[in-house]
Design an enzyme around this catalytic site. Structure first.
Site, PDB file in Angstrom:
ATOM      1  N   ASP A 159       0.862  -1.175   0.000  1.00 14.15           N
ATOM      2  CA  ASP A 159       0.000   0.000   0.000  1.00 14.15           C
ATOM      3  C   ASP A 159       0.906   1.235   0.000  1.00 14.15           C
ATOM      4  O   ASP A 159       2.091   1.147   0.341  1.00 14.15           O
ATOM      5  CB  ASP A 159      -0.890  -0.035   1.238  1.00 14.15           C
ATOM      6  CG  ASP A 159      -1.935   1.057   1.239  1.00 14.15           C
ATOM      7  OD1 ASP A 159      -2.304   1.508   0.145  1.00 14.15           O
ATOM      8  OD2 ASP A 159      -2.370   1.456   2.328  1.00 14.15           O
ATOM      9  N   LYS A 160       0.377   2.379  -0.368  1.00 18.47           N
ATOM     10  CA  LYS A 160       1.183   3.598  -0.412  1.00 18.47           C
ATOM     11  C   LYS A 160       1.099   4.388   0.877  1.00 18.47           C
ATOM     12  O   LYS A 160       2.095   4.603   1.566  1.00 18.47           O
ATOM     13  CB  LYS A 160       0.738   4.483  -1.593  1.00 18.47           C
ATOM     14  CG  LYS A 160       1.465   5.836  -1.649  1.00 18.47           C
ATOM     15  CD  LYS A 160       0.928   6.719  -2.759  1.00 18.47           C
ATOM     16  CE  LYS A 160      -0.434   7.281  -2.420  1.00 18.47           C
ATOM     17  NZ  LYS A 160      -0.389   8.286  -1.321  1.00 18.47           N
TER      18      LYS A 160
END
Length: 904
Positions: free
Chosen positions: A336-337
């Site tokens: 995920d960012k």
């Protein structure tokens, strides 16, 4: 494959319908349902509650823990040792079986609570209009057609089509991955719009960050977006780990080899050599006992447990024991960012004024940084437009900065507004001081339909000012002038638009700042006061910057041959820009969720391998990407913090959840929880996982020749009608004295140098390589030759049988001690620099084994149990010399392997 819809097949795209049409479709009205209608619909649709899936009983889950080839091997060893009357060994083996089963039982129970964590996200209460009256009811009683009232701080109780909004912003990060609260409005959007762009909807389980709204319930329970994720999670089967699959395959093959050898030995001994069947049966039992690797499951558990402790010290909490090793075999990390690769702290990175382009250093909410034009540091106070823009950002602002108990800065309010406060603080413009010097007299709060906020002030000289901030297009609409180096001048709209396009292409979120030296026309600030006549001060570029340690960790993963892919619910431009800063997907396009929807499984598998940045990804997209990579034979680690990540976390070979900002649903679905929410911790965990796998292989490399050497001694004696060099009881003594002490030391071996510079092992790679098989055969033959040769030599010299057997047993034990030193490093010399790593457990195990063997030889009580006899100094010297042959042979083979590797 048919693309997966974003809503249940029977549900219309509520986000695309006008609010009035949605009301009509559900036979409702703005005043809500009547009590009778609500009761009828509750009976029809059921409660707004996610139902628990049927679960296996606790007894069945416990029994299934024993369905494991490792435990079968241990139980077989326990049966053999019990048959021989070695009750202590039997008790230890059975205890290990029970401990392994208990660990699996507890961990599986924890994993099942992931579903409970999602169900707990539904709000327990809701404020509705029933019979035109405002009522607070149990959220479980909500039905389609109900009209719900939302206020700041509420958790949305069901999926709602918004009817009215007032400055509504919803935190949907747990559901979509969007890093900042989303502005909501009541207009419909395109039917194919991704979840994060459906601004006219509020979804169950998300939080109201700001404002108020009225919404129509369009879906409850399993029909909501969060209910769809619950169904996805329930349908995802837990996967086995690469190590367990390898051990299972290895155990089956080894068991087959042992049984075939035992059967052939029995047949040859009885039919060809004429030994009594009863005696041969006891010898075959001794052979099986010597060959079964009863120490393997226990050493595996200990090695994994030590890996858990080391990972915990590096902020990685392991919830499922085999996940330790799985991290070491990972070939792809899907991350995920927001909050994992980035700080989840919005930061002003660029301020563009007329004829001035300023970069702002510093990251996060720490108010430390510099203002630079190119390589030159500038003082903002010397640039009138920049100084006034920073002041506008601080004054036209409803957020505030605060220090927490640990002395860390954080923002109370909107993160984007917080970024403006931090930028002002870096320039020495403190919010309290600025507000006192230029007090606010009135304001127009930000509303998504107007796309701006405005505040009225008077400076310390009494001059009236109006500051406005908002979308760049809106600011350009109201500005006819810009503030240049020599003061105000006509605005160059085309230049500003080009700058805005350039900043947006770099993944920056844009805000325009403008001012007007005037007082409100009436008693207070009105919309008419923000219609025209403004001077554009600056465009501000804001981003959630990458963590510095994440940049280094991604580079470390790339050096280790691990692909890093970013899968986020954020916008494509933002994802591409952050990916470029992290060296993820550089020079490659990003693929959006809308594009993934159109791909079948074959095309998705190709894209999943080639592309490294995926944006606007829904829970189904993340799950399909993980499955596509697994079908290609990749070992996949998935990181995430939201409920939308839970299905992919559960499906991945190892799910890595964020412990700080992660939802309970993500933590319960994950195998590993990062206490510091930091991608760099994943790289550290991969390092530990590789070391764990190396140590397990080293133990197998040590165990197989020692067991094989004992077995070959027994087989050779039977085939050549020799006196048996060891009794069954002495064979078990060797196993107990060496496997339970010497092998344990390998679990404490630190990682070898360069462990993160080598590529991950291929997922299909066998546990035992060709080099290992050769080493096992070589050392087994050397050990058999040393023990059997010395035994026969001593008998030929007239030595008593008990003494000769004691010398044979001691030769094998000392050979195993020497071979342990060699096994610590697969190729490097036993006494090289790499070996001097402070493994004090090795020293203690060698000492313990030596003391045990001295007791076996010289203690009368052990002599009477095992039939051993005392040895003199000369006999001990012969034993040491014979045992040293094995160490020397193993080291020579390592030298040969190193030379062969250098030639390649």
């Amino acid at each position: 494959m048919t693309p997966r819809p974003d809503c249940p097949p029977s549900a219309p795209p509520w986000h695309a319908q006008p609010a009035e049409q949605a009301l009509a479709a559900l036979d409702s009205r703005p005043q809500g349902l009547t009590a009778a209608q609500a009761a009828q619909r509750l009976a029809q649709h059921g409660p707004n509650r996610l139902q628990a899936a049927p679960r296996r009983s606790a007894w069945l889950r416990l029994l299934l823990q024993f369905h494991n080839v490792l435990l079968y091997v241990m139980l077989a060893a326990a049966v053999v040792t019990a048959f021989l009357g070695h009750w202590v060994d039997t008790g230890v083996l059975l205890a290990a079986v029970l401990v392994n089963a208990a660990i699996g039982f507890v961990q599986e129970g924890k994993a099942e609570s992931a579903l409970d964590a999602i169900r707990a996200m539904l709000s327990p209460h809701a404020v509705v209009l029933r019979d035109g009256q405002r009522q607070e009811i149990d959220a479980a009683d909500l039905v389609p057609g109900d009209v719900v009232l939302l206020a700041s701080g509420d958790r949305v109780p069901a999926d709602l089509r918004l009817l009215q909004v007032k400055e509504l912003r919803c935190d949907e990060s747990a559901l979509t991955g969007e890093s900042v609260p989303v502005d909501k409005h009541i207009e419909g959007v395109a039917a194919e719009a991704p979840l994060g762009d459906r601004r006219g909807m509020a979804y169950a389980g998300t939080l109201v960050a700001y404002g108020q709204a009225t919404g129509l319930v369009v879906a409850t329970a399993r029909d909501t977006e969060i209910g769809r994720i619950d169904r996805l999670l329930a349908d995802v089967a837990s996967t086995s780990t690469p190590l367990l699959r390898q051990i299972d395959h290895f155990g089956h093959r080894l068991a087959g080899v042992i049984l075939v050898l035992a059967a052939l030995t029995f047949v040859l001994g009885v039919w060809l050599r004429g030994h009594p069947a009863a005696d041969m049966f006891m010898l075959v039992v001794a052979l099986v006992a010597s060959a079964i690797p009863e120490g393997l499951p226990a050493i595996m558990t200990i090695t994994l447990a030590l890996g858990v402790q080391r990972m915990a010290r590096r902020q990685a909490i392991v919830r499922r024991l085999p996940a330790v090793e799985t991290l070491g075999s990972v070939t792809v990390i899907c991350s995920d960012k927001t909050g994992t690769l980035t700080r989840n702290e919005m930061t002003v990175q660029r301020v563009v004024c007329a004829a001035l382009d300023v970069a702002v250093s510093g990251v996060g909410y720490l108010p430390e940084g510099r203002f630079q034009v190119g390589a030159h540091v500038i003082d903002p106070d010397r640039h009138e437009a920049l100084a006034l823009a920073l002041r506008a950002g601080v004054l036209c602002n409803d957020a505030r900065m605060a220090l927490d108990d640990q002395g860390q800065w954080h923002v109370v309010g909107d993160p984007t507004e917080g970024a403006l406060l931090v930028a002002g603080h870096k320039a020495g413009l403190l919010q309290e001081v600025a507000a006192a010097a230029w007090p606010r007299s009135d304001s127009i709060p930000f509303e998504s339909q107007h796309r701006f906020m405005a505040t009225a002030h008077r400076d310390d000289a009494g001059t009236p000012w109006i500051f406005a901030k908002g979308a760049p297009e809106k600011m350009l609409d109201i500005c006819d002038r810009e503030w240049g180096p020599q003061g105000e001048r006509p605005v160059d709209v085309d230049t500003w638009r080009r700058m805005a396009t350039d900043m947006a292409a770099r993944g920056l979120r844009l805000l325009g700042l403008a001012c007007k030296r005037a007082a409100p026309a009436g008693q207070g600030l009105a919309f008419a006061d923000v219609a025209q006549g403004y001077t554009l001060l600056a465009l501000v570029g804001i981003a959630d910057p990458p963590r510095d340690e994440a940049v280094r960790a991604v580079a470390q993963c790339h050096a280790a041959g691990i692909r890093v892919k970013m899968i986020t619910g954020d916008h494509g431009e933002t994802a591409r820009a952050i990916g470029a800063q992290l060296a993820i997907g550089t020079g490659k396009p990003a693929v959006t969720g809308a594009e993934l929807e159109l791909m079948d499984d074959a095309e998705l598998q190709r894209v999943a391998l080639e592309v490294d940045v995926f944006a606007r990804a829904s829970p189904e997209h993340k799950l399909r990407l993980v499955q596509a990579l697994q079908r290609h034979g990749q070992v996949v680690a998935m990181t995430g913090d939201g409920v939308n990540d839970a299905p992919a976390l559960k499906c991945a070979d190892v799910g890595v959840a964020m412990g700080g900002k992660g939802t309970e649903a993500a933590k319960e679905a994950g195998d590993v929880v990062l206490a510091d929410d930091n991608f760099a911790t994943i790289a550290a965990a991969v390092h530990e996982g590789r070391a764990v796998y190396d140590n397990i292989r080293k133990f197998i490399l040590f165990m197989l020749p020692t067991n094989g050497g004992e077995a070959l001694v027994v087989i050779a004696a039977i085939l050549f009608q020799l006196t048996l060099p060891m009794t069954p009881a002495q064979v078990l003594w060797i196993n107990m004295a060496t496997s339970c002490t010497l092998g344990l030391a390998l679990a404490f071996e630190p990682a070898e140098p360069g462990i993160m510079q080598r590529p991950p092992r291929p997922p299909q790679e066998a546990l035992i390589s060709g080099l290992f098989i050769w080493r096992v055969l070589l050392v087994s033959v050397l050990m058999m030759a040393a023990a059997l040769g010395l035994f026969l030599w001593e008998l030929a010299q007239g030595t008593e049988l008990a003494v000769a057997r004691t010398m044979a047993v001691s030769t094998i034990v000392l050979a195993e001690m020497g071979y342990l030193l060699s096994s610590r490093l697969v190729l490097a010399p036993a006494f090289s620099r790499e070996a001097l790593n402070g493994n004090w457990v090795l020293v203690w195990t060698l000492l313990a084994c030596l003391l045990l063997q001295l007791g076996f030889v010289h203690l009368p009580v052990l002599q009477s149990i095992f039939g051993s006899a005392a040895l003199d100094a000369a006999q001990w010297a012969k034993v040491a010399l014979a045992g040293g042959v094995v160490f020397l042979g193993a080291e020579l083979d390592k030298w040969r392997a190193r030379r062969a590797a250098q030639r390649r």
